[in-house]
Design a protein around this motif. Structure first.
Motif, PDB file in Angstrom:
ATOM      1  N   ARG A 145       0.843  -1.196   0.000  1.00 39.16           N
ATOM      2  CA  ARG A 145       0.000   0.000   0.000  1.00 39.16           C
ATOM      3  C   ARG A 145       0.875   1.241   0.000  1.00 39.16           C
ATOM      4  NH1 ARG A 145      -0.440   2.777   4.723  1.00 39.16           N
ATOM      5  NH2 ARG A 145       0.509   1.806   6.578  1.00 39.16           N
ATOM      6  N   LYS A 146       0.381   2.282  -0.621  1.00 36.47           N
ATOM      7  CA  LYS A 146       1.127   3.537  -0.686  1.00 36.47           C
ATOM      8  C   LYS A 146       1.109   4.227   0.671  1.00 36.47           C
ATOM      9  CE  LYS A 146      -0.532   6.752  -3.360  1.00 36.47           C
ATOM     10  NZ  LYS A 146      -0.854   7.497  -4.603  1.00 36.47           N
ATOM     11  N   VAL A 147       2.297   4.527   1.181  1.00 34.96           N
ATOM     12  CA  VAL A 147       2.429   5.223   2.451  1.00 34.96           C
ATOM     13  C   VAL A 147       2.299   6.728   2.246  1.00 34.96           C
ATOM     14  CG1 VAL A 147       4.004   5.733   4.367  1.00 34.96           C
ATOM     15  CG2 VAL A 147       3.908   3.432   3.396  1.00 34.96           C
ATOM     16  N   ARG A 148       2.943   7.227   1.180  1.00 35.21           N
ATOM     17  CA  ARG A 148       2.930   8.669   0.936  1.00 35.21           C
ATOM     18  C   ARG A 148       3.285   8.955  -0.511  1.00 35.21           C
ATOM     19  NH1 ARG A 148       6.280  12.298   5.037  1.00 35.21           N
ATOM     20  NH2 ARG A 148       4.703  11.384   6.411  1.00 35.21           N
ATOM     21  N   GLN A 149       2.776  10.054  -0.997  1.00 39.75           N
ATOM     22  CA  GLN A 149       3.147  10.567  -2.312  1.00 39.75           C
ATOM     23  C   GLN A 149       3.382  12.067  -2.172  1.00 39.75           C
ATOM     24  OE1 GLN A 149       0.339   9.691  -5.413  1.00 39.75           O
ATOM     25  NE2 GLN A 149       1.348  10.980  -6.933  1.00 39.75           N
ATOM     26  N   PHE A 150       4.599  12.480  -2.476  1.00 41.78           N
ATOM     27  CA  PHE A 150       4.964  13.894  -2.360  1.00 41.78           C
ATOM     28  C   PHE A 150       5.117  14.480  -3.748  1.00 41.78           C
ATOM     29  CE2 PHE A 150       8.190  17.259  -2.226  1.00 41.78           C
ATOM     30  CZ  PHE A 150       7.655  18.102  -1.256  1.00 41.78           C
ATOM     31  N   GLU A 151       4.242  15.401  -4.100  1.00 44.76           N
ATOM     32  CA  GLU A 151       4.316  16.066  -5.403  1.00 44.76           C
ATOM     33  C   GLU A 151       5.404  17.135  -5.356  1.00 44.76           C
ATOM     34  OE1 GLU A 151       1.465  19.161  -7.448  1.00 44.76           O
ATOM     35  OE2 GLU A 151       0.694  17.120  -7.816  1.00 44.76           O
ATOM     36  N   ILE A 152       6.357  17.043  -6.268  1.00 44.50           N
ATOM     37  CA  ILE A 152       7.485  17.970  -6.291  1.00 44.50           C
ATOM     38  C   ILE A 152       7.059  19.261  -6.977  1.00 44.50           C
ATOM     39  CG2 ILE A 152       9.871  18.304  -7.040  1.00 44.50           C
ATOM     40  CD1 ILE A 152      10.171  15.250  -6.965  1.00 44.50           C
ATOM     41  N   PRO A 153       7.068  20.372  -6.265  1.00 43.33           N
ATOM     42  CA  PRO A 153       6.525  21.617  -6.825  1.00 43.33           C
ATOM     43  C   PRO A 153       7.390  22.190  -7.941  1.00 43.33           C
ATOM     44  CG  PRO A 153       7.513  22.030  -4.682  1.00 43.33           C
ATOM     45  CD  PRO A 153       7.528  20.541  -4.875  1.00 43.33           C
ATOM     46  N   GLU A 154       6.762  23.001  -8.768  1.00 43.18           N
ATOM     47  CA  GLU A 154       7.461  23.625  -9.888  1.00 43.18           C
ATOM     48  C   GLU A 154       8.529  24.595  -9.404  1.00 43.18           C
ATOM     49  OE1 GLU A 154       6.348  25.520 -14.267  1.00 43.18           O
ATOM     50  OE2 GLU A 154       4.799  25.217 -12.755  1.00 43.18           O
ATOM     51  N   SER A 155       8.389  25.107  -8.189  1.00 47.48           N
ATOM     52  CA  SER A 155       9.401  26.004  -7.634  1.00 47.48           C
ATOM     53  C   SER A 155      10.731  25.283  -7.419  1.00 47.48           C
ATOM     54  CB  SER A 155       8.911  26.584  -6.303  1.00 47.48           C
ATOM     55  OG  SER A 155       8.656  25.540  -5.368  1.00 47.48           O
ATOM     56  N   ILE A 156      10.701  23.959  -7.344  1.00 46.47           N
ATOM     57  CA  ILE A 156      11.929  23.183  -7.185  1.00 46.47           C
ATOM     58  C   ILE A 156      12.467  22.741  -8.532  1.00 46.47           C
ATOM     59  CG2 ILE A 156      12.822  20.959  -6.351  1.00 46.47           C
ATOM     60  CD1 ILE A 156      11.306  21.366  -3.809  1.00 46.47           C
ATOM     61  N   VAL A 157      11.596  22.244  -9.417  1.00 45.93           N
ATOM     62  CA  VAL A 157      12.045  21.801 -10.735  1.00 45.93           C
ATOM     63  C   VAL A 157      10.902  21.940 -11.743  1.00 45.93           C
ATOM     64  CG1 VAL A 157      11.452  19.370 -10.292  1.00 45.93           C
ATOM     65  CG2 VAL A 157      13.181  19.929 -11.991  1.00 45.93           C
ATOM     66  N   PRO A 158      11.170  22.505 -12.935  1.00 47.60           N
ATOM     67  CA  PRO A 158      10.100  22.670 -13.927  1.00 47.60           C
ATOM     68  C   PRO A 158       9.666  21.364 -14.569  1.00 47.60           C
ATOM     69  CG  PRO A 158      12.196  23.459 -14.801  1.00 47.60           C
ATOM     70  CD  PRO A 158      12.417  23.156 -13.360  1.00 47.60           C
ATOM     71  N   GLU A 159      10.608  20.440 -14.801  1.00 46.63           N
ATOM     72  CA  GLU A 159      10.300  19.161 -15.426  1.00 46.63           C
ATOM     73  C   GLU A 159      11.025  18.044 -14.679  1.00 46.63           C
ATOM     74  OE1 GLU A 159      11.539  19.618 -19.482  1.00 46.63           O
ATOM     75  OE2 GLU A 159       9.628  20.469 -20.110  1.00 46.63           O
ATOM     76  N   GLY A 160      10.456  16.830 -14.761  1.00 42.39           N
ATOM     77  CA  GLY A 160      10.977  15.752 -13.941  1.00 42.39           C
ATOM     78  C   GLY A 160      11.859  14.746 -14.640  1.00 42.39           C
ATOM     79  N   HIS A 161      12.192  14.970 -15.924  1.00 44.07           N
ATOM     80  CA  HIS A 161      12.875  13.924 -16.681  1.00 44.07           C
ATOM     81  C   HIS A 161      14.297  13.653 -16.216  1.00 44.07           C
ATOM     82  CE1 HIS A 161      15.184  16.900 -19.059  1.00 44.07           C
ATOM     83  NE2 HIS A 161      14.087  17.623 -18.978  1.00 44.07           N
ATOM     84  N   GLY A 162      14.888  14.536 -15.412  1.00 43.67           N
ATOM     85  CA  GLY A 162      16.264  14.332 -14.965  1.00 43.67           C
ATOM     86  C   GLY A 162      16.397  13.561 -13.663  1.00 43.67           C
TER      87      GLY A 162
END
Length: 440
Positions: free
Chosen positions: A191-208
């Motif tokens: 079961r999923k314990v947590r999901q943290f959405e990474i805000p755009e203020s930290i990174v514009p795109e997630g491919h890296g």
């Protein structure tokens, strides 16, 4: 003499002719656990769950790149390239990032005791289920779904951590479908314990964000931290589980070395400028002192380090002035560009997945960090092409994925041959008789 050992000696002979060092390989070879010509899947039919057939020809989103309306997400076996491998208590987790269309499931599992005896190419099972891995028509965001996962890691509290980049890397149709997010799953209860959405203020795109390293202890599960390198933006992100917060470090050492951007893998020459790619945790000396955190860029043969207490200080990250706390360790040697490295606390040896040499390198941390003290525990230019991931499980075994990525990207895979393999070995057996063995 086995064929793998012949290839090692032949490769060493070539390196000696070229005037470079090749440490003698005497340790036990890695065991081939699974191999595939192409991947296949078992439970990817979601029709019973949501009424769809799992295949769609998407409508055109308002902000879609030209041509997205013609994309077809029906299963294309050749497009499915496995990237990451993690073993935990009888289950092997395999990731398939969405770098092409036609990928049914980005996070998958193989249950070892359910694999028929003698089956070396089992079908993958979508994890935690097929519906979570299915793209939403027409490429619409859905935080309950996984878009693209590169590598997973399991902590000492039986939790699996990974970043869903939220990014489709389709050639000509790259698209950030939804915000990247850090997922944490309790593997004892699935079961999923947590999901943290990474805000755009930290990174514009997630491919890296192609890997994650978890710093945790079994007696303080809430005190865990995740260190997430960003190979594209040359940054390091730190997440605190207890505080449910993330912050960023910037440093020159997180970028690539322009002298080391040239690669030659299985006859395919290319240039990559991937920055910080992997972090490895050294021994825990005391709670107050923290532990050494080693890191390197992929397009580099240099190793660097800092301290976990530095990375876990959000105030320091925000205020700055920490440049001197990231230090140079040394050079690994010629052609030692590598993806992932892992420190084994039982032997005190660091292992390197060296893509330019189709090898697993080693360094005994009791020795000075210099090329002469780096060895090779596995090298095979035929079957060990491009070690893309390496993990250390709770049993103390190393697991490695090899996938021939450069051939898949820039040339072609031979679908009549085995292209993807999962390997394992015990560190102590791997280093036996090599320069990395204690007292060598």
């Amino acid at each position: 003499m086995c064929e793998n050992r012949k290839s090692v000696l032949f490769a060493c002979a070539l390196l000696l002719v070229a005037g470079s060092l090749c440490p003698v390989v005497r340790g036990d070879e890695f065991e081939e656990v699974f191999r595939w010509k192409l991947l296949d899947f078992n439970n990817t039919d979601t029709s019973a769950e949501d009424g769809s057939d799992g295949v769609f020809f998407p409508d055109v989103p308002d902000d879609a790149a030209p041509g997205m309306e013609s994309l077809n997400e029906s299963f294309v076996p050749y497009h499915n390239l496995p990237m990451g491998v993690t073993h935990h208590k009888g289950r092997v987790f395999v990731t398939v990032p969405r770098r092409r269309t036609g990928i049914l499931s980005t996070l998958n599992v193989i249950v070892l005791d359910q694999v028929p005896e003698g089956d070396k190419s089992p079908k993958l099972i979508a994890y935690p289920n097929a519906l979570t891995n299915e793209l939403r028509t027409p490429y619409q965001p859905d935080p309950k779904k996984l878009i693209s996962v590169y590598r997973t890691r399991v902590d000492r509290c039986d939790r699996m951590w990974f970043v869903d980049t939220g990014f489709l890397e389709y050639p000509g149709h790259r698209r950030q479908v939804q915000r990247p997010s850090l997922w944490i799953i309790d593997l004892l209860q699935d079961r999923k314990v947590r999901q943290f959405e990474i805000p755009e203020s930290i990174v514009p795109e997630g491919h890296g964000m192609a890997s994650v390293t978890v710093d945790s202890s079994s007696d303080d599960c809430d005190g865990a931290y995740a260190y997430i390198p960003d190979l594209a933006y040359y940054r390091l992100y730190v997440y605190s589980f207890r505080d449910n917060r993330m912050w960023t470090f910037n440093h020159l050492y997180l970028s690539f070395d322009p002298r080391m951007t040239g690669f030659n893998v299985a006859g395919v020459r290319f240039r990559w400028n991937d920055g910080i790619f992997s972090l490895a945790l050294g021994p825990q000396r005391s709670q107050e002192e923290g532990r050494t955190v080693y890191f390197h860029a992929m397009a580099s043969t240099s190793e660097y380090r800092t301290n976990s207490r530095v990375l876990q200080n959000e105030t320091l990250a925000n205020v700055g002035g920490y440049d001197h706390l990231f230090t140079y360790v040394g050079e690994r040697g010629i052609k030692t560009q590598c993806t992932i490295h892992q420190y084994d606390p039982q032997t005190g040896v660091m292992f390197y997945a060296e893509v330019n040499r189709n090898a697993i390198g080693c360094w005994n941390s009791a020795q000075h960090f210099e090329p002469e003290n780096h060895g090779i525990v596995q090298l095979d230019n035929q079957n060990f092409i491009y070690p893309s991931d390496m993990t250390l499980d709770s049993d103390g075994d190393l697991w490695v994925m090899t996938n021939g990525l450069p051939r898949w990207l820039y040339a072609s895979l031979d679908t009549d041959d085995y292209n993807f393999r999962i390997w394992r070995q015990k560190p102590a057996r791997a280093i036996a008789g090599t320069i990395c063995a204690p007292g060598a």
